[in-house]
Design a protein around this motif. Sequence first.
Motif, PDB file in Angstrom:
ATOM      1  N   VAL A 215       0.837  -1.208   0.000  1.00 18.24           N
ATOM      2  CA  VAL A 215       0.000   0.000   0.000  1.00 18.24           C
ATOM      3  C   VAL A 215       0.871   1.257   0.000  1.00 18.24           C
ATOM      4  N   TRP A 216       1.939   1.230   0.775  1.00 23.41           N
ATOM      5  CA  TRP A 216       2.854   2.394   0.812  1.00 23.41           C
ATOM      6  C   TRP A 216       3.510   2.624  -0.545  1.00 23.41           C
ATOM      7  N   TRP A 217       3.867   1.550  -1.233  1.00 21.70           N
ATOM      8  CA  TRP A 217       4.483   1.694  -2.556  1.00 21.70           C
ATOM      9  C   TRP A 217       3.508   2.282  -3.564  1.00 21.70           C
ATOM     10  N   LEU A 218       2.252   1.839  -3.483  1.00 20.74           N
ATOM     11  CA  LEU A 218       1.247   2.372  -4.405  1.00 20.74           C
ATOM     12  C   LEU A 218       1.002   3.857  -4.167  1.00 20.74           C
ATOM     13  N   ILE A 219       0.898   4.229  -2.892  1.00 27.24           N
ATOM     14  CA  ILE A 219       0.669   5.639  -2.574  1.00 27.24           C
ATOM     15  C   ILE A 219       1.853   6.495  -3.017  1.00 27.24           C
ATOM     16  N   LYS A 220       3.044   6.021  -2.789  1.00 25.51           N
ATOM     17  CA  LYS A 220       4.258   6.763  -3.181  1.00 25.51           C
ATOM     18  C   LYS A 220       4.353   6.888  -4.698  1.00 25.51           C
ATOM     19  N   SER A 221       3.995   5.823  -5.412  1.00 26.45           N
ATOM     20  CA  SER A 221       4.047   5.876  -6.871  1.00 26.45           C
ATOM     21  C   SER A 221       3.043   6.883  -7.423  1.00 26.45           C
ATOM     22  N   LEU A 222       1.845   6.881  -6.865  1.00 28.94           N
ATOM     23  CA  LEU A 222       0.851   7.854  -7.308  1.00 28.94           C
ATOM     24  C   LEU A 222       1.268   9.278  -6.994  1.00 28.94           C
ATOM     25  N   TRP A 223       1.911   9.438  -5.859  1.00 28.75           N
ATOM     26  CA  TRP A 223       2.346  10.779  -5.469  1.00 28.75           C
ATOM     27  C   TRP A 223       3.472  11.296  -6.374  1.00 28.75           C
TER      28      TRP A 223
ATOM     29  N   SER B 226       4.157  10.253  -9.479  1.00 27.38           N
ATOM     30  CA  SER B 226       3.899  10.008 -10.898  1.00 27.38           C
ATOM     31  C   SER B 226       4.085  11.255 -11.762  1.00 27.38           C
TER      32      SER B 226
END
Length: 533
Positions: free
Chosen positions: A58-66, A68
């Motif tokens: 979940v942390w990786w997904l949030i960081k990637s979206l942030w 992007s």
Amino acid sequence: MIRILIFLAAVFALGLGFAWLADRPGEMVVTFNGYQYQVSLMVAAVAIVAVVAAVMIVWWLIKSLWNSPYTISRYFRVRRRDRGYQALSTGMIAAGAGDGALARKKSKEAAKLIRSDQEPLIQLLEAQASLLEGDHEGAREKFEAMLDDPEMRLLGLRGLYLEAERLGDRNAARHYAGRAASVAPQLAWAAESTLEDLTGRGDWDGALKLVEAQKSTRQIERDAANRRRAVLLTAKAQALTDSDPNAAKAAALEANKLAPDFAPAAVAAANLLFKQNDVRKGSKILEAAWKAEPHPEIAELYTHARPGDAVVDRLNRAKKLQELKRNNAESSMTVARAALDAQDFSTARREAEAAIRMDRREGAYLLLADIEEAETGDQGKIRQLLSKAVRAPRDPAWVADGVVSERWAPVSPVSGKLDAFAWRAPMERLGQLIDSHEDEADVPVLAAPAKPAKEAEVIDHPAVAKTISEAPTEPKPAVGDDQVTPVTAAAFAAIPPDAEPVEPAEELARLPDDPGVDPDDEAEKSPRRFRLF
């Protein structure tokens, strides 16, 4: 590879941990909000690992979206930069190949894709394109703009230096080279140009410092640096001979130590030592230099080391030099000169002839002519020796860039190059000598007819007299002119067959003091042979 090993080690450790828990059964009880939860220890461990993994994902997904937007912009920026560098590379290749149009096109394309302050090579490509297009003024402006950038300063100085050399402005070229050498003494072009400037101005100390800097940066080899230092120190000693003899002696001795076979350094050091009455040390220096390479300046200074010596003492010193270097033409000529001064004509003649056998050159024949004049005064033999001297190869001299000098100089007067003078024979004379037999008349030869007519002493025939009288009269030559009245073909045809032949005139008597042609030279010569001066 290391990451793979670390991953395998982590998986192996995790497997060992689960195996350890499986071998040791147990239960875990958790009481929360009035409820009691009881699970096995293995289930609890698996749940904890799953929760941690879910949190990380979940942390990786949030960081990637942030991140992007930044990632997307960086992708396009990298792509733009790659295109710019591709255009820059193509432009540099085009500039090297001499394609000015393509170089200019790619420089503009690279400037649009890459900022010039981020990539200095764009400025270089623009300057090269201007040079290929013939816009030298624009190229100089770009090179001058590079001087403000510390990273591009040396490149700008190099460009301005080449432009000044192209325009023939040596002062400006040396100015830019001096600025470059002060920043980076390892640059060969800057150091060489600055060295020429310093030696041209007579700044020997500055030139020595520059050579030392070149040696410390390994720009030149140790032997080459020692040779340059010896040349500069010799020049310094010559400049300080009258004003500061002690400093001149120290410089000359150091130069002789660096290059013992360098004749000018040995002569300068020995001369200063002789002036301070240190004849023994000065003589040893000259003897060592003479063993390495005999030189007439060494012989002259060595034989006249003591001004009060008699001519016999000078002859003995010359013979001592000959013992150090036997079977050498310069040694024989040294002894011959000293013997001529001592009126020992037999020794002088023997050594001069030995020098001619070892090295046939102009000076040996001139020396032999001096000996002949002093001993016999035979003008015929003297002229014969002088004619041989004219045809003989020239004596060695100090030559640099086509300039022949009587004395050594540290720099060339033409190019300003350091250590340009070399002791060698100059170029041969450009004229030609025509060697012919003395008994041959230098006149064109007429082909004889099949039945040659007899020559008559006097033409006493009416028809011939009438033919000659009717011929146009020519003005009579002045008294003393070496001219002959031409005889026409009609006069030859009218000669009677019974005319008496005329005997040829006798050959002129040879002068008493003219020895004629040497039999050895007569055997070597052939009719109408050409020889260079």
